[in-house]
Design a protein around this motif. Sequence first.
Motif, short mmCIF file in Angstrom:
data_model
loop_
_atom_site.label_atom_id
_atom_site.label_comp_id
_atom_site.label_asym_id
_atom_site.label_seq_id
_atom_site.Cartn_x
_atom_site.Cartn_y
_atom_site.Cartn_z
N ASN A 18 0.91 -3.08 -14.67
CA ASN A 18 0.01 -3.24 -13.53
C ASN A 18 0.41 -2.39 -12.32
OD1 ASN A 18 -1.54 -5.12 -14.92
ND2 ASN A 18 -0.34 -6.84 -14.17
N PHE A 19 1.56 -1.75 -12.39
CA PHE A 19 2.03 -0.90 -11.30
C PHE A 19 1.94 0.55 -11.76
CE2 PHE A 19 4.00 -5.04 -10.82
CZ PHE A 19 3.69 -5.33 -9.51
N LEU A 20 0.88 1.22 -11.34
CA LEU A 20 0.62 2.58 -11.78
C LEU A 20 1.54 3.57 -11.08
CD1 LEU A 20 -3.27 2.42 -11.76
CD2 LEU A 20 -1.72 2.09 -13.70
N PRO A 21 1.95 4.63 -11.78
CA PRO A 21 2.82 5.63 -11.16
C PRO A 21 2.18 6.26 -9.92
CG PRO A 21 2.76 5.93 -13.53
CD PRO A 21 1.70 4.91 -13.20
N GLN A 22 3.01 6.39 -8.89
CA GLN A 22 2.68 7.08 -7.64
C GLN A 22 1.59 6.40 -6.81
OE1 GLN A 22 2.29 10.87 -9.89
NE2 GLN A 22 3.70 11.64 -8.32
N ILE A 23 1.28 5.14 -7.12
CA ILE A 23 0.28 4.39 -6.36
C ILE A 23 0.91 3.07 -5.90
CG2 ILE A 23 -1.95 3.21 -6.47
CD1 ILE A 23 -2.78 5.29 -8.57
N GLY A 24 0.83 2.79 -4.60
CA GLY A 24 1.38 1.55 -4.07
C GLY A 24 0.47 0.38 -4.36
N ARG A 25 1.06 -0.78 -4.52
CA ARG A 25 0.32 -2.02 -4.74
C ARG A 25 0.99 -3.12 -3.93
NH1 ARG A 25 0.26 -5.70 -9.98
NH2 ARG A 25 -1.14 -7.29 -9.19
N VAL A 26 0.18 -3.94 -3.26
CA VAL A 26 0.72 -5.02 -2.44
C VAL A 26 0.74 -6.31 -3.25
CG1 VAL A 26 0.42 -6.39 -0.34
CG2 VAL A 26 -0.12 -3.96 -0.33
N VAL A 27 1.90 -7.00 -3.21
CA VAL A 27 2.04 -8.33 -3.78
C VAL A 27 2.54 -9.25 -2.67
CG1 VAL A 27 2.52 -7.46 -6.11
CG2 VAL A 27 4.42 -7.94 -4.58
N GLU A 28 2.24 -10.51 -2.79
CA GLU A 28 2.70 -11.49 -1.80
C GLU A 28 3.93 -12.20 -2.36
OE1 GLU A 28 1.42 -12.17 1.28
OE2 GLU A 28 -0.01 -10.53 1.00
N LEU A 29 4.98 -12.25 -1.56
CA LEU A 29 6.19 -12.97 -1.92
C LEU A 29 6.42 -13.97 -0.81
CD1 LEU A 29 8.18 -12.86 -4.26
CD2 LEU A 29 9.59 -11.33 -2.92
N GLY A 30 6.03 -15.20 -1.04
CA GLY A 30 5.98 -16.18 0.05
C GLY A 30 4.90 -15.73 1.01
N ASP A 31 5.24 -15.58 2.27
CA ASP A 31 4.29 -15.10 3.27
C ASP A 31 4.43 -13.60 3.53
OD1 ASP A 31 3.26 -17.62 3.63
OD2 ASP A 31 4.62 -18.11 5.28
N LEU A 32 5.30 -12.94 2.77
CA LEU A 32 5.57 -11.52 3.02
C LEU A 32 4.72 -10.61 2.13
CD1 LEU A 32 9.46 -11.47 3.25
CD2 LEU A 32 7.81 -11.32 5.11
N PRO A 33 4.05 -9.65 2.74
CA PRO A 33 3.37 -8.63 1.94
C PRO A 33 4.39 -7.56 1.52
CG PRO A 33 2.92 -8.25 4.25
CD PRO A 33 3.78 -9.49 4.17
N ILE A 34 4.54 -7.37 0.23
CA ILE A 34 5.51 -6.42 -0.29
C ILE A 34 4.75 -5.27 -0.97
CG2 ILE A 34 7.49 -6.09 -1.84
CD1 ILE A 34 8.04 -8.13 0.36
N ALA A 35 5.07 -4.05 -0.57
CA ALA A 35 4.49 -2.87 -1.21
C ALA A 35 5.39 -2.47 -2.37
CB ALA A 35 4.38 -1.73 -0.20
#
Length: 115
Positions: A18-35
Amino acid sequence: MKIELSGDTFYPVGALENFLPQIGRVVELGDLPIAVFRTSDGRIFAALNQNPHPKGGPLAEGIVSGHYLYDPLYDWKIDLTTGLVQAPDTGRVTMFPVKVEEGQVFIAAAVLQQA
């Protein structure tokens, strides 16, 4: 905002595919947005999705080349291995430990303290 990370508890954030090369994706870890970024050589990096520039902004829309992230808003170059903004600019992105096991991506976050 400075966030200090301690501990070594890893949480699943998705399948590697689900994490494509050279493209950022945001996931939520608790209340933190993680790129989350996957480099062309397959390494995974995770950063707080917050640009250290005084005006802020997201990092996930940046362009990944090698192990560097190029911010589209301010043209800053950020080393994904250290989180350091490259000269002539200065700053540091909060980076999170990452591991990949059995095709799943995990990000470490045990105790998150805002300082």
